[in-house]
Enzyme design. Structure first.
Site, short mmCIF file in Angstrom:
data_model
loop_
_atom_site.label_atom_id
_atom_site.label_comp_id
_atom_site.label_asym_id
_atom_site.label_seq_id
_atom_site.Cartn_x
_atom_site.Cartn_y
_atom_site.Cartn_z
N HIS A 291 35.54 34.08 39.59
CA HIS A 291 36.02 34.20 38.22
C HIS A 291 36.08 32.83 37.55
CE1 HIS A 291 40.15 32.68 39.12
NE2 HIS A 291 39.98 33.26 40.28
N CYS A 310 40.30 33.81 46.30
CA CYS A 310 39.18 34.06 45.39
C CYS A 310 38.50 32.75 45.02
CB CYS A 310 39.67 34.79 44.14
SG CYS A 310 40.04 36.54 44.45
#
Length: 383
Positions: A291, A310
């Site tokens: 992201h 992440c």
């Protein structure tokens, strides 16, 4: 990092090869990074067998005398330092040991730091000194270990390679590297490592909500909101029940419901959102994705393990262009518009893009220059 977590990551690295074979049945035999590392292997074999090179590591560098050695200062270790940097190719063999740490020697140390994933400030501190004390024979073993990992790793014509200890993502089309960018990965210090696996990226999500994982809500966010209730509104949080209902009022009852699993916390899309303007989804059991991030200052750090697992990407627009296969209808202005305005939107990729998350502590893009990276998760030490 606890040993059990290290073992799980090591096993995951071995399973990665098997999974790659399942996901990518029409694979080439070698990864584009392999040739450079093979050349580095031959070079370090010569270094490790050279008596003159070995002699430069027969004794450790002396103590710095202070916390660090800055340019302009004298140091008893300068003659040994010159010999080592010359042997490794970071300094010309014609440079004599100076009386003080300055000039070309500082430039050579800076080059050495860059090749070893260290802060490139030319200052010799604890980490740089430790890296300088690693002899070529140990680096040779490190190259062998990483080359073995690459030899076992198949790849698809188009794929993304995420190298965790290097903090770098590469995008490939055939044998050509099309894109390279800095990334932020899971923290070793906080014991939230990025897992190693192969999956297929299938869609993008513009202006995503950040659904706070239960572990983060329980350990971090709920305690923070109890200490600082204003954080709830300031950072655009809300509660949701999993069925589309949103609650924008912070109460102790709602926080208790989060701890019991009856409600969940999420952050609304916008400039405060932890996922930034775009999420790159490759569904997996660990709920890991790539992201954008508003915390761009962290990309300036040499060591970039700050996340809960992440992967934050430095250049989300370029990555979106690649995975959308340079679709002319999704040019840069349209991607930026989708990231910055409008509603949450999911865009399916024209074809899935394999994502390979690997652990390479030695990489040689240039056959004549090998880079080594700190073993942040301790996986090399387990081999």
């Amino acid at each position: 990092m606890v040993p059990s977590r290290q073992r799980r990551l090591r096993v995951a690295g071995r399973l990665l090869v098997w999974l790659a074979g399942l996901l990518m049945p029409t694979l080439a035999l070698a990864h584009p990074l392999q040739a450079g590392l093979e050349a580095a292997l031959a070079h370090y074999r010569r270094l490790a067998a050279d008596p003159a090179v070995q002699a430069a590591w027969n004794e450790p560098l002396p103590p710095l005398g202070a916390r660090k050695l800055v340019p302009g200062k004298p140091w008893a270790g300068l003659p040994i330092l010159v010999r080592r940097l010359a042997a490794l190719g970071d300094l010309s063999p014609a440079i004599p040991p100076p009386a003080r740490y300055e000039g070309e020697l500082v430039a050579a140390v800076t080059a050495f730091q860059k090749r070893h994933g260290l802060e490139t400030d030319g200052v010799i501190g604890k980490d740089t000194l430790a890296a300088l004390n690693v002899p070529p024979a140990r680096r040779l073993r490190q190259i062998e270990l990483n080359l073995e990992r690459l030899h076992q790793l198949p790849f698809a014509p188009r794929h993304l390679l995420v190298n965790v200890p290097e903090f770098v993502l590469r995008a490939y089309a055939g044998n050509e590297e099309k894109l390279r960018m800095k990334i932020i990965v899971g923290s070793a210090r906080n014991k939230t490592p990025t897992p190693l696996f192969v999956e297929e990226m299938r869609y993008l999500e513009f202006r995503p909500y950040w659904n706070v994982p239960p572990s983060i809500a329980r350990k971090e966010l709920v305690p923070r909101l109890r200490r600082d209730p204003a954080h709830f509104v300031a950072e655009d949080f809300e509660f949701h029940d999993g069925h589309g209902g949103a609650i924008t009022t912070l109460t102790e009852e709602n926080l208790d419901a989060v701890l019991r699993g009856r409600l969940h916390l999420r952050q609304r899309p916008g400039p405060k959102n932890a996922l930034g303007g775009i999420k790159f989804a490759f569904p997996n059991h660990d709920n890991i994705y790539m992201h954008h991030t508003p915390a761009v200052r962290l990309f300036a750090k040499a060591r970039r393990d700050f996340s809960h697992g992440c992967i934050r990407v430095e250049e989300p627009v370029a990555l979106a262009r690649f995975v959308l296969n340079d679709d002319p209808s999704w040019d840069e202005p349209r991607i930026l518009e989708a990231m910055q305005s409008g509603q949450t939107r999911i865009v399916k990729l024209p074809e899935p893009v394999p994502v390979i998350i690997v652990y390479l502590t030695a990489v040689a893009d240039d056959p004549g220059k090998v880079s080594f990276f700190p073993d942040i998760y301790g996986l090399d030490a387990l081999e």
